[in-house]
Write an enzyme that holds these catalytic residues in place. Structure first.
Site, mmCIF file in Angstrom:
data_model
loop_
_atom_site.group_PDB
_atom_site.id
_atom_site.type_symbol
_atom_site.label_atom_id
_atom_site.label_comp_id
_atom_site.label_asym_id
_atom_site.label_seq_id
_atom_site.Cartn_x
_atom_site.Cartn_y
_atom_site.Cartn_z
ATOM 1 N N CYS A 162 0.999 -1.148 -0.102
ATOM 2 C CA CYS A 162 -0.157 0.288 -0.155
ATOM 3 C C CYS A 162 0.852 1.237 -0.035
ATOM 4 C CB CYS A 162 -1.005 -0.103 1.156
ATOM 5 S SG CYS A 162 -0.069 -0.039 2.894
ATOM 6 N N ASN B 6 2.361 1.426 4.312
ATOM 7 C CA ASN B 6 2.632 0.236 5.021
ATOM 8 C C ASN B 6 2.365 0.443 6.663
ATOM 9 O OD1 ASN B 6 5.425 -1.941 5.606
ATOM 10 N ND2 ASN B 6 3.564 -2.394 5.147
ATOM 11 N N CYS C 112 -1.304 1.030 7.279
ATOM 12 C CA CYS C 112 -2.667 0.764 7.811
ATOM 13 C C CYS C 112 -3.161 -0.627 6.822
ATOM 14 C CB CYS C 112 -3.528 1.751 6.955
ATOM 15 S SG CYS C 112 -3.256 3.507 8.209
ATOM 16 N N ARG C 113 -3.403 -0.494 5.506
ATOM 17 C CA ARG C 113 -3.924 -1.771 4.616
ATOM 18 C C ARG C 113 -2.968 -2.829 4.486
ATOM 19 N NH1 ARG C 113 -5.139 2.140 -0.172
ATOM 20 N NH2 ARG C 113 -3.048 3.080 0.515
ATOM 21 N N SER C 114 -1.809 -2.530 4.161
ATOM 22 C CA SER C 114 -1.013 -3.770 3.560
ATOM 23 C C SER C 114 -0.514 -4.521 4.974
ATOM 24 C CB SER C 114 0.346 -3.297 2.834
ATOM 25 O OG SER C 114 1.123 -2.611 3.416
ATOM 26 N N ASP D 163 -8.251 3.750 1.040
ATOM 27 C CA ASP D 163 -7.196 4.472 2.085
ATOM 28 C C ASP D 163 -7.932 4.783 3.399
ATOM 29 O OD1 ASP D 163 -5.283 5.390 3.541
ATOM 30 O OD2 ASP D 163 -4.382 6.587 1.763
HETATM 31 P P1 4NP Z 1 -1.850 2.815 4.129
HETATM 32 O O1 4NP Z 1 -2.338 4.064 4.585
HETATM 33 O O2 4NP Z 1 -1.334 3.174 2.694
HETATM 34 O O3 4NP Z 1 -3.140 1.960 4.153
HETATM 35 O O4 4NP Z 1 -0.708 2.418 5.090
HETATM 36 C C1 4NP Z 1 -1.749 5.519 4.752
HETATM 37 C C2 4NP Z 1 -0.583 5.787 5.897
HETATM 38 C C3 4NP Z 1 0.080 6.825 5.853
HETATM 39 C C4 4NP Z 1 -0.168 8.009 4.692
HETATM 40 C C5 4NP Z 1 -1.305 7.828 3.739
HETATM 41 C C6 4NP Z 1 -1.937 6.423 3.721
HETATM 42 N N1 4NP Z 1 0.299 8.905 4.817
HETATM 43 O O5 4NP Z 1 0.256 9.965 4.215
HETATM 44 O O6 4NP Z 1 1.354 9.292 5.830
#
Ligand code: 4NP
Length: 168
Positions: free
Chosen positions: A5, A8, A10-12, A130
Site C-alpha cells: 500500500c 505500510n 494501515c492496509r498492507s 485508504d
Molecule cells: P496505508 O495508509 O497506505 O494503508 O498504510 C496510509 C498511511 C499513511 C499515509 C497515507 C496512507 N500518509 O500519508 O502518511
C-alpha cells in the site's frame, strides 16, 4: 506473498496479519512467506497505525509485531505474488520496476503485480480505500474487504501448490 500500500501502516500490514492468520490456520506457515511494504518511505520502522491494530485485534489478528518498510525493486523479483491495494500503488510498482529495468515490460522478467481486489469475485472495485484520513468505519471496511479477498487468494495459492505449472 507481498502486500503493498502507500504507507505500510494501515492496509498492507492488515492484509499481512489477516493472511498470516489464514495461512497458519491451514498449517501452511512454513510454505507461504507473507510480508508487506509501502510505496512511500514516511513510516519506515514504525508500528502500524493504532486504529488498524485495534480493529484487527478485535477480530483476532495480531499486528503489533509488524514494522513499516518501503518496497524495493528486488521485491518484485523475489515474491511470487505482489498485491497492490489500489491503482496508485500499482502504478508506483510498475514505475519502480521500469526504473530498474527500462527495456522490459513488468510481466516479462518479474512477478506480475495485481490488485488484491482481483481475488474478490463479487467486487467490481479495484481499490481497497485508504482509511488513513477517515474514521474507524474505514478500518472495518478495509478488514471486510481484505478478509474476503484473502480467503479467495489462499484458495488460489493452494490450488497452485497442488497443481504446479509444468517446466520444460
Ligand atoms: P496505508 O495508509 O497506505 O494503508 O498504510 C496510509 C498511511 C499513511 C499515509 C497515507 C496512507 N500518509 O500519508 O502518511
Amino acid at each position: 506473498m507481498l502486500f503493498v500500500c502507500l504507507g505500510n501502516i494501515c492496509r498492507s500490514p492488515t492484509a499481512q496479519a489477516v493472511f498470516e492468520h489464514q495461512v497458519a490456520s491451514e498449517g501452511l506457515s512454513d510454505v507461504i512467506h507473507v510480508d508487506s511494504a509501502g510505496t512511500g518511505g514516511w513510516h519506515v520502522g514504525e508500528s502500524p497505525d493504532q486504529r488498524a491494530t485495534t480493529a484487527a485485534r478485535q477480530r483476532g489478528y495480531a499486528m503489533a509485531h509488524l514494522r513499516g518498510r518501503q518496497v524495493q525493486a528486488e521485491d518484485l523479483q523475489q515474491f511470487d505474488y505482489v498485491l497492490a491495494m489500489d491503482s496508485q500503488n500499482l502504478r508506483d510498482l510498475i514505475a519502480l520496476h521500469r526504473s530498474h529495468h527500462p527495456a522490459s515490460p513488468p510481466a516479462a522478467s518479474t512477478t506480475p503485480c495485481r490488485f488484491l481486489e482481483r481475488y474478490l469475485p463479487e467486487s467490481s472495485e479495484q481499490d481497497v480505500p485508504d482509511p488513513y484520513y477517515g474514521g474507524d468505519q474505514g478500518f472495518e471496511h478495509v478488514l471486510d474487504v481484505i478478509e474476503a479477498a484473502c480467503h479467495h487468494l489462499l484458495a488460489d495459492v493452494k490450488h497452485r501448490l497442488a497443481n504446479p505449472e509444468p517446466t520444460l
